[in-house]
Design an enzyme around this catalytic site. Structure first.
Site, PDB file in Angstrom:
ATOM      1  N   THR A  26       0.823  -1.212   0.000  1.00  0.00           N
ATOM      2  CA  THR A  26       0.000   0.000   0.000  1.00  0.00           C
ATOM      3  C   THR A  26       0.856   1.261   0.000  1.00  0.00           C
ATOM      4  OG1 THR A  26      -0.146  -0.279   2.399  1.00  0.00           O
ATOM      5  CG2 THR A  26      -2.055  -0.961   1.108  1.00  0.00           C
ATOM      6  N   ASP A  27       2.131   1.139   0.396  1.00  0.00           N
ATOM      7  CA  ASP A  27       2.934   2.364   0.564  1.00  0.00           C
ATOM      8  C   ASP A  27       3.182   3.075  -0.762  1.00  0.00           C
ATOM      9  OD1 ASP A  27       4.734   0.365  -0.233  1.00  0.00           O
ATOM     10  OD2 ASP A  27       6.341   1.030   1.104  1.00  0.00           O
ATOM     11  N   GLY A 114      12.772 -10.515   4.143  1.00  0.00           N
ATOM     12  CA  GLY A 114      11.667  -9.553   4.113  1.00  0.00           C
ATOM     13  C   GLY A 114      11.638  -8.635   5.311  1.00  0.00           C
ATOM     14  N   LEU A 115      12.755  -8.522   6.041  1.00  0.00           N
ATOM     15  CA  LEU A 115      12.815  -7.653   7.223  1.00  0.00           C
ATOM     16  C   LEU A 115      13.479  -6.315   6.902  1.00  0.00           C
ATOM     17  CD1 LEU A 115      13.803 -10.283   9.936  1.00  0.00           C
ATOM     18  CD2 LEU A 115      11.535  -9.521   9.236  1.00  0.00           C
ATOM     19  N   SER A 116      13.642  -6.084   5.610  1.00  0.00           N
ATOM     20  CA  SER A 116      14.138  -4.798   5.110  1.00  0.00           C
ATOM     21  C   SER A 116      15.539  -4.446   5.591  1.00  0.00           C
ATOM     22  CB  SER A 116      13.170  -3.665   5.431  1.00  0.00           C
ATOM     23  OG  SER A 116      13.375  -2.618   4.507  1.00  0.00           O
ATOM     24  N   ASP A 162       9.588   1.325   4.574  1.00  0.00           N
ATOM     25  CA  ASP A 162      10.715   0.628   5.207  1.00  0.00           C
ATOM     26  C   ASP A 162      11.670   1.601   5.880  1.00  0.00           C
ATOM     27  OD1 ASP A 162       9.551  -1.614   4.187  1.00  0.00           O
ATOM     28  OD2 ASP A 162      11.056  -1.960   2.628  1.00  0.00           O
TER      29      ASP A 162
END
Length: 376
Positions: A26-27, A114-116, A162
């Site tokens: 969505t960002d 996927g933890l940026s 992020d």
């Protein structure tokens, strides 16, 4: 690298990874997200080296380093170097105060999970240089220049979530961020007696970056169709389900599904905030399951491994909810698990996952933590 022999840092900075409780993709559609930093991080050790323009960066994690001439910053063929180079390039547009420095980077963030780790790398560097050279950058400037660095030097057209979460988080809270206005609120999160458990699929499908940019284009295509009827629409943030349905005929089935996911996901973010405020933990879990259904079937950025783990969690009454988190095609699933049942759940999931995919599952608890900060 020679400088390591006598390296004593002047400044040490911790830059965290992040999870996003809800609000996936969505960002970059100017919508709502609900992320928080976690305690897993990248540590940066900085020291001025006395030169005008020579910089040396060494990664303990990769056991490799490279040198940079501040007067000749250019894109590298080595991907991780571009996160550093992109930030330096953006800072150079804002100030000429950066001088030669040495930097040692060490991460305990699982790569591809996927933890940026990318945002942590960008923001930690920007934060540290801002401190050691007294650049006068605000936190939001560091967030924005780090995002631009990823666009220009890495080539991922990421939204701002992020980097925002990595810098702006507060312990014990998630951030309700409006990606259009950048207005934000810290929302207290107390899941006790439940814990947030991440299951790392240990897969990182190569589709991730190319498909990410494809999804962005598909959403933009949907917006352009809707604008013919609703010219005031600037992004999917401005669209509700009724508006979308009235334009369904003008879109391909794929574009409609993508847009539908984003519109519903924005609603889920606001519903999650409401559930957290009311301490309705059952609803928190159900929202996660509904989100994963959309991630998998409508936005199609899941993968067999993530789907398997989310489906597996549904058979356990001690798990409130689960979904794939991060950009997609692997990484981690986020699970809300009763504290008494964590060990049993992880053991059962690991056994089933090994039997199905012959991959050793990695599991860890994460807690909402503070953003990028000085250690010493």
């Amino acid at each position: 690298m020679q400088f390591l022999e006598h390296f004593t840092p002047e400044l040490v900075v911790s830059s965290p990874g992040r999870i996003n409780l809800i609000g996936e993709h969505t960002d970059y559609n100017m919508g709502y997200v609900l992320p928080t930093a976690i305690e897993k991080n990248i540590t940066f050790s900085f020291k001025k080296n006395g030169s005008d323009n020579e910089c040396r960066v060494y990664s303990k994690t990769y056991d490799t380093g490279f040198e940079i001439d501040l007067n000749a910053i250019a894109v590298s063929k080595v991907e991780w170097e571009n996160y550093i180079l992109g930030v330096l390039n953006e800072i150079s547009k804002r100030t000429d105060k950066v001088r030669g420095f040495d930097c040692v980077v060490e991460s305990n963030l699982p790569t591809g999970s996927g933890l940026s780790s990318s945002a942590a790398l960008e923001c930690g560097l920007a934060f540290g240089l801002n401190e050691i050279f007294d650049l006068g950058l605000s936190k939001i400037e560091m967030v924005q220049l780090s995002q631009t660095a990823e666009h220009t030097y890495v080539g991922t057209q990421c939204g701002i979530m992020d980097q925002f979460a990595s810098v702006m988080s507060e312990a014990g809270n998630v951030i309700l961020l409006d990606c259009r206005s950048l207005d934000y609120k810290h929302i207290p999160i107390d899941l006790n007696p439940y814990k947030i458990i991440l299951l790392n699929t240990k897969v990182s499908h190569n589709l991730a970056s190319s498909e990410y940019n494809t999804r962005k284009k598909e959403c933009e295509e949907g917006v352009s169709v809707i604008q013919k009827k609703y010219p005031e629409v600037k992004s999917l943030r401005d669209v509700n389900e009724e508006m979308l349905l009235s334009n369904k005929e003008g879109m391909s089935e794929t574009v409609y599904k993508r847009c539908s996911f984003i519109v519903k996901e924005n609603d889920r973010v606001l519903a999650m905030v409401d559930a957290l405020k009311k301490n309705n933990l059952d609803e928190v879990g159900q929202i996660l399951y509904r989100a994963h259904e959309g991630i998998s079937k409508a936005y199609e950025v899941s993968c067999p491994e993530s789907d398997f783990l989310v489906d597996f969690s549904k058979d356990n009454p001690k798990v409130l909810g689960a979904r794939q988190t991060g950009g997609g095609f692997g990484g981690c699933t986020l699970n809300i698990v009763h504290g008494d049942a964590v060990d049993d759940f992880v053991a059962r999931a690991a056994k089933a996952y090994k039997e199905k995919f012959d991959i050793d599952l990695e599991a860890f608890e994460v807690q909402p933590s503070g953003g990028t900060h000085i250690i010493n």
